[in-house]
Design a protein around this motif. Sequence first.
Motif, short mmCIF file in Angstrom:
data_model
loop_
_atom_site.label_atom_id
_atom_site.label_comp_id
_atom_site.label_asym_id
_atom_site.label_seq_id
_atom_site.Cartn_x
_atom_site.Cartn_y
_atom_site.Cartn_z
N VAL A 170 0.85 -1.21 0.00
CA VAL A 170 0.00 0.00 0.00
C VAL A 170 0.87 1.24 0.00
CG1 VAL A 170 -1.68 1.30 1.36
CG2 VAL A 170 -1.95 -1.18 1.09
N TYR A 171 1.89 1.26 0.87
CA TYR A 171 2.77 2.44 0.94
C TYR A 171 3.45 2.67 -0.39
CZ TYR A 171 6.51 5.55 2.42
OH TYR A 171 7.37 6.62 2.54
N VAL A 195 0.92 4.19 -2.94
CA VAL A 195 0.60 5.59 -2.66
C VAL A 195 1.80 6.48 -2.94
CG1 VAL A 195 -0.06 7.22 -0.84
CG2 VAL A 195 -1.17 4.99 -0.98
N GLU A 196 2.98 6.02 -2.51
CA GLU A 196 4.19 6.82 -2.75
C GLU A 196 4.43 6.99 -4.25
OE1 GLU A 196 8.79 6.77 -1.15
OE2 GLU A 196 7.90 4.92 -1.90
N ALA A 225 1.54 13.51 3.66
CA ALA A 225 0.60 12.45 3.32
C ALA A 225 1.20 11.07 3.58
CB ALA A 225 0.18 12.57 1.85
N LEU A 226 2.47 10.91 3.25
CA LEU A 226 3.10 9.60 3.48
C LEU A 226 3.27 9.33 4.97
CD1 LEU A 226 5.83 9.50 0.66
CD2 LEU A 226 3.65 8.28 0.76
N GLU A 241 1.33 10.43 7.35
CA GLU A 241 -0.01 10.09 7.83
C GLU A 241 -0.39 8.66 7.43
OE1 GLU A 241 -3.69 10.52 9.68
OE2 GLU A 241 -1.87 11.76 9.78
N LEU A 242 -0.01 8.30 6.21
CA LEU A 242 -0.28 6.93 5.76
C LEU A 242 0.47 5.92 6.61
CD1 LEU A 242 -1.48 4.93 3.72
CD2 LEU A 242 0.53 5.32 2.28
N GLN A 254 -1.30 5.56 9.94
CA GLN A 254 -2.54 4.80 9.83
C GLN A 254 -2.26 3.32 9.59
OE1 GLN A 254 -4.94 6.64 6.84
NE2 GLN A 254 -5.23 8.54 8.00
N LEU A 255 -1.26 3.03 8.75
CA LEU A 255 -0.91 1.62 8.51
C LEU A 255 -0.39 0.96 9.78
CD1 LEU A 255 0.83 1.80 5.01
CD2 LEU A 255 -1.41 0.79 5.54
#
Length: 460
Positions: free
Chosen positions: A39-40, A43-44, A160-161, A163-164, A167-168
């Motif tokens: 997921v990371y 998104v990245e 954003a990363l 925060e991701l 959350q992960l």
Amino acid sequence: MTRPGRLSARLRRLPVVARLVLAVAVTMSLVLAGTAGLVYWRVETALDRQLDGDLATYEQSLDRAVRAGDVLPPGPDGSLHQVLDAEGRVLRSSEALRGQQLLTPAERAAVADGATVRRDVGSLLPITSDTLRLQARRVTAGGQPRIVVAAVRRGHRDEALRELLAQLALASGLTLLAASYAGYRTARAALRPVERYRSGAAALADSTGGTQDLRLEVPTDRDDEITRLGHTLNRMLDRLDASAAREHQFIADASHELRTPLTLMRAEIDVALHRPRNAEELTDTLRSVDTEVGRLVSLANALLDLEQLDSGEGVQPSAIGLGRLLDDACARYRTAAAREERTLTVEHGDATVRVDPRWLEPAIGTLLDNALRHGAGTIRLRAETHGGRLRLTVTDEGPGFPPDFLPRAFDRFSRAETSRTTPGTGLGLALVAAVAASHDGTAHAENTASGATVNLDIAC
């Protein structure tokens, strides 16, 4: 022992539930780490693609303005730029840089040679200020080489990363806790019947009264590994009960039947010792003792044979011709029948059977011996095979079994009143029934219009 060996030994010492929970936790950690990484990365990649697109667009607009000698256009919010000459002197720059060089000498040399340089300034973690992504290319303006540097801020992308990642991490942690708890509850529920079985086995080990009242509670509405274990343990308890019952029966039978001959022998010896006897009287006493000893030996052998058959360890089936089996079983009784002017007939087909002749021949001999001693007329032995079964039938033309004796004819030490004056242990038909049972069969006795009939129906 190596470190992995010590770790493995420590893990083996943990309770089963702890090892299962640990296995679930490690597996879920690997799965969650892989999922979070995927997921990371996705998104990245998406954020970098957008940031690189903005940077490329801004850098192209700067290139065009430098070539044309126009005023440098504004870029995205927080964007920066520098224009350098071939010697690295700053010709134009964003106000926020205040003469600060964005490129290192090595990077300026690489761009001057025609390379495109792109790199990040600052790191995602730990958090730093003024994080940038810059791109530098060489352009020609008015016949002179220029180095154009475009930079855009990574603040929104990095935030954003981060925060991701948070959350992960939170989601993975909660999922790991939930999976571990579910694994713990599942393992406890799955092993609860095993603990019940262990408690039952402990009660059996501490019990001195046998296992008659001890059975494990096994659910009947499912069929899994645990319930099958319960059924197996119950079957084991049944076998223990049967073994204990055989042992008690053996002791009771031996005690009951050995008492009479031993008492008679002691009486004979006591009488012989209490008063002088001549040679003839002593010979009679010894003959009487010898008779009782022979009876004891026969009784002991019969009891041991029954115990061996009941335990299921004495039968070893092998292939043998039916004719040979019956000839061997009847050999000694043909002479006895001829001596009494009686006829012994044998009827059989040409077949090969798989039985244990070591046990089946004496069983047939017992039936022939009973027919000779208690029957009359012609003795018929008939053997038939059908569907993997062997049926043996022995008939005679005598008076048959007493009606009240038939229901207990195959019980141990059961003898008809009319036969109590003849030698015997009362174990012959019991041995026949045990031989039939050891061959996955049955024995049955009945009276017919012509005399007594005994049937053996066994697997072959």
